[in-house]
Design a protein around this motif. Structure first.
Motif, PDB file in Angstrom:
ATOM      1  N   PRO A  51     -44.037 -10.133 -59.091  1.00  0.00           N
ATOM      2  CA  PRO A  51     -44.312 -10.595 -57.704  1.00  0.00           C
ATOM      3  C   PRO A  51     -44.242  -9.703 -56.433  1.00  0.00           C
ATOM      4  N   LEU A  52     -43.164  -8.729 -56.679  1.00  0.00           N
ATOM      5  CA  LEU A  52     -43.105  -7.345 -55.652  1.00  0.00           C
ATOM      6  C   LEU A  52     -42.468  -7.985 -54.405  1.00  0.00           C
ATOM      7  N   PHE A  53     -42.905  -9.135 -53.431  1.00  0.00           N
ATOM      8  CA  PHE A  53     -42.424  -9.346 -52.594  1.00  0.00           C
ATOM      9  C   PHE A  53     -42.321 -11.036 -52.462  1.00  0.00           C
ATOM     10  N   VAL A  54     -41.234 -11.761 -52.376  1.00  0.00           N
ATOM     11  CA  VAL A  54     -41.133 -13.093 -52.411  1.00  0.00           C
ATOM     12  C   VAL A  54     -40.557 -13.630 -51.154  1.00  0.00           C
ATOM     13  N   LYS A  55     -40.963 -15.124 -50.952  1.00  0.00           N
ATOM     14  CA  LYS A  55     -40.635 -15.507 -49.545  1.00  0.00           C
ATOM     15  C   LYS A  55     -39.287 -15.827 -49.513  1.00  0.00           C
ATOM     16  N   VAL A  56     -38.279 -15.441 -48.805  1.00  0.00           N
ATOM     17  CA  VAL A  56     -36.894 -15.884 -48.451  1.00  0.00           C
ATOM     18  C   VAL A  56     -36.581 -16.238 -47.255  1.00  0.00           C
ATOM     19  N   GLY A  57     -36.410 -17.539 -46.876  1.00  0.00           N
ATOM     20  CA  GLY A  57     -36.616 -18.078 -45.488  1.00  0.00           C
ATOM     21  C   GLY A  57     -37.811 -17.622 -44.714  1.00  0.00           C
ATOM     22  N   SER A  58     -37.742 -16.958 -43.535  1.00  0.00           N
ATOM     23  CA  SER A  58     -38.972 -16.584 -42.930  1.00  0.00           C
ATOM     24  C   SER A  58     -39.365 -15.040 -43.099  1.00  0.00           C
ATOM     25  N   ARG A  59     -38.834 -14.645 -44.090  1.00  0.00           N
ATOM     26  CA  ARG A  59     -39.256 -12.983 -44.480  1.00  0.00           C
ATOM     27  C   ARG A  59     -39.833 -12.827 -45.857  1.00  0.00           C
ATOM     28  N   ARG A  64     -36.450  -6.824 -57.340  1.00  0.00           N
ATOM     29  CA  ARG A  64     -35.801  -5.575 -57.715  1.00  0.00           C
ATOM     30  C   ARG A  64     -36.833  -4.548 -58.399  1.00  0.00           C
ATOM     31  N   LYS A  65     -38.011  -4.930 -58.724  1.00  0.00           N
ATOM     32  CA  LYS A  65     -38.968  -3.728 -59.118  1.00  0.00           C
ATOM     33  C   LYS A  65     -39.384  -3.085 -57.838  1.00  0.00           C
ATOM     34  N   ALA A  66     -39.731  -3.908 -56.774  1.00  0.00           N
ATOM     35  CA  ALA A  66     -40.303  -3.256 -55.651  1.00  0.00           C
ATOM     36  C   ALA A  66     -39.276  -2.349 -55.015  1.00  0.00           C
ATOM     37  N   GLU A  67     -38.162  -2.816 -54.968  1.00  0.00           N
ATOM     38  CA  GLU A  67     -36.932  -1.952 -54.168  1.00  0.00           C
ATOM     39  C   GLU A  67     -37.036  -0.722 -55.152  1.00  0.00           C
ATOM     40  N   GLY A  68     -36.891  -0.689 -56.291  1.00  0.00           N
ATOM     41  CA  GLY A  68     -36.820   0.446 -57.154  1.00  0.00           C
ATOM     42  C   GLY A  68     -37.902   1.280 -56.929  1.00  0.00           C
ATOM     43  N   MET A  69     -39.140   1.179 -56.356  1.00  0.00           N
ATOM     44  CA  MET A  69     -39.993   1.837 -56.062  1.00  0.00           C
ATOM     45  C   MET A  69     -40.082   2.172 -54.556  1.00  0.00           C
ATOM     46  N   ARG A  70     -39.376   1.840 -53.775  1.00  0.00           N
ATOM     47  CA  ARG A  70     -39.349   1.943 -52.356  1.00  0.00           C
ATOM     48  C   ARG A  70     -39.426   3.359 -51.872  1.00  0.00           C
ATOM     49  N   ALA A  71     -38.528   4.238 -52.338  1.00  0.00           N
ATOM     50  CA  ALA A  71     -38.192   5.450 -52.061  1.00  0.00           C
ATOM     51  C   ALA A  71     -39.279   6.525 -52.516  1.00  0.00           C
ATOM     52  N   ALA A  72     -39.885   5.928 -53.430  1.00  0.00           N
ATOM     53  CA  ALA A  72     -41.198   6.677 -53.986  1.00  0.00           C
ATOM     54  C   ALA A  72     -42.345   6.377 -53.084  1.00  0.00           C
ATOM     55  N   VAL A  73     -42.592   5.316 -52.736  1.00  0.00           N
ATOM     56  CA  VAL A  73     -43.703   4.830 -51.832  1.00  0.00           C
ATOM     57  C   VAL A  73     -43.524   5.519 -50.348  1.00  0.00           C
ATOM     58  N   VAL A  74     -42.587   5.401 -49.824  1.00  0.00           N
ATOM     59  CA  VAL A  74     -42.071   5.985 -48.679  1.00  0.00           C
ATOM     60  C   VAL A  74     -42.631   7.679 -48.824  1.00  0.00           C
ATOM     61  N   GLU A  75     -42.044   8.278 -49.628  1.00  0.00           N
ATOM     62  CA  GLU A  75     -42.319   9.751 -50.089  1.00  0.00           C
ATOM     63  C   GLU A  75     -43.818   9.799 -49.989  1.00  0.00           C
TER      64      GLU A  75
END
Length: 323
Positions: A51-59, A64-75
Motif C-alpha cells: 500500500p506504501l501510504f495508508v490513511k492515519v487520521g488526516s494524514r 514500513r516498506k515505504a519508510e525503508g525506501m525513503r532515504a534512497a528515493v530522496v537521494e
C-alpha cells in the motif's frame, strides 16, 4: 521485478507523498490533477505490491516498506534535481512548482504578501509553502530538498549553509491600546515594573529574540513565553498590563490594526539581520537561484528599514553567496 518496468516519474510521486502526507497536496505540488495523482499512486502500489501510504487520521502515513525506501528515493530525487535538471533553464512563467520556506509566523506576516504578489506576476503556476520547525531540523530539510530556503534571524545557523542578508530590522516595545497607565513615552521604571511576553522559538529565555534587553541590565518579569509572535496582540487584548518587545515590522502591522501602541525601548537595542539560508547542494539549482533572486530584489529595500541601515551585503559570517 525489472527496473525497466518502473516509470521513474513515479519516484517524484513517491517523494511528494513523503513530503506532503496528502494526495491532494502532493498532486498540487507536482501540478497533477488529483485523479492523475491517485492513478500514479496505484501504479506504485502495484509495482511494489504494498500500500506504501495508508490513511492515519488526516494524514497519509508511509508503510514500513515505504519508510525503508525513503532515504534512497530522496537521494535519487536530489541527484536528478542537482545533476540532471540543474542544467536546464528555469522558466518561472511556465513552471509548476511548490517552493518551501522555513520561517516563523512573523516571517509569514512580513514575507508572504510581497512574495505572493511577485509569484502572481512572474510565476503564476508556482505556489509557496511554509514550515516552522526547530532550528536543529533546518539543515536537514535544506539538504534533502524538502525546503528551499530558511528565512529569518537565525543567529545560530549551521556554518555549512550559504547565507545572504536581506535587510536589517530594529525592535520596538508594544503595549495594549487599552493600557491607560503608560503616557506618551515608556520609562525604564515603568518597563521594569510591568509584566512581559517573551518570544522564543526554543522555549528558553536565553535564546529569546529580545535577550539583548537582559544583556543591557534590564530586569523583567516574564509572564508568558511563546514561540508564536502572532499570539502577542491576542494576549495583550485580554491582559492589557502586558508588554512585549518585537521587531518593528511586526509592531507596525499590529499598530495599523489598532490593537497596540508602539514605544521605543528604554535602552538602545541593536538591530538584527534577516538572512536567507540555503544548502550548498542547491547553490546552482536554477529554480532556487530564481527564488533567491526574487527574495533579494523584493526585500533588500524593504520599506520599513530605518535610513541609517548599512547597504545590503552578502559578506557575512560563514559561507555566503549572492545567488
Amino acid at each position: 521485478m525489472h527496473a525497466e518496468n518502473l516509470d521513474l516519474n513515479l519516484l517524484a510521486v513517491f517523494d511528494a507523498m513523503f513530503r506532503e502526507a496528502s494526495v491532494t497536496k502532493a498532486s498540487q505540488g507536482l501540478g497533477l490533477t488529483q485523479s492523475a495523482m491517485s492513478h500514479a499512486l496505484n501504479r506504485l502500489r502495484a509495482f511494489f505490491d504494498d500500500p506504501l501510504f495508508v490513511k492515519v487520521g488526516s494524514r497519509m502515513e508511509p508503510t514500513r516498506k515505504a519508510e525503508g525506501m525513503r532515504a534512497a528515493v530522496v537521494e535519487v530525487m536530489s541527484t536528478v534535481r542537482q545533476q540532471i535538471l540543474a542544467g536546464a533553464r528555469f522558466e518561472p512563467a511556465l513552471a509548476r512548482r511548490t517552493f518551501t520556506l522555513c520561517m516563523t509566523d512573523m516571517g509569514e506576516l512580513v514575507f508572504l504578501p510581497p512574495l505572493l504578489e511577485r509569484f502572481k506576476k512572474e510565476a503564476p503556476g508556482c505556489s509557496l509553502r511554509t514550515l516552522q520547525v526547530p532550528l536543529e531540523q533546518v539543515e536537514g530539510l535544506l539538504a534533502s530538498g524538502e525546503a528551499d530556503l530558511a528565512v529569518g534571524s537565525i543567529r545560530a545557523a549551521p556554518e555549512g549553509l550559504f547565507h545572504q542578508r536581506l535587510f536589517l530590522h530594529s525592535f520596538v516595545t508594544i503595549a495594549s491600546a487599552h493600557n491607560k497607565d503608560i503616557g506618551a513615552t515608556l520609562t525604564r521604571e515603568r518597563f521594569e515594573a510591568m509584566r512581559h511576553i517573551v518570544v522564543s522559538l526554543t522555549g528558553h529565555s536565553a535564546e529569546s529574540y529580545d535577550k539583548v534587553l537582559e544583556d543591557q541590565g534590564i530586569r523583567r518579569t516574564v509572564a508568558v513565553m511563546t514561540p508564536h509572535f502572532l499570539m502577542v496582540p491576542l494576549l495583550m487584548d485580554r491582559h492589557s498590563d502586558l508588554l512585549a518587545t518585537v521587531p518593528r515590522e511586526l509592531a507596525e502591522v499590529f499598530a495599523r490594526l489598532g490593537t497596540v501602541r508602539m514605544f521605543e525601548p528604554p535602552v538602545p537595542v541593536p538591530q538584527f539581520q534577516l538572512n536567507q539560508h540555503w544548502h550548498p547542494r542547491f547553490h546552482h539549482d536554477p529554480a532556487v537561484i530564481w527564488l533567491r533572486d526574487v527574495m533579494k530584489h523584493t526585500f533588500e529595500h524593504y520599506p520599513h528599514i530605518i535610513t541609517q541601515a548599512s547597504p545590503p551585503s552578502a559578506k557575512t559570517r560563514g559561507r555566503t553567496g549572492s545567488r
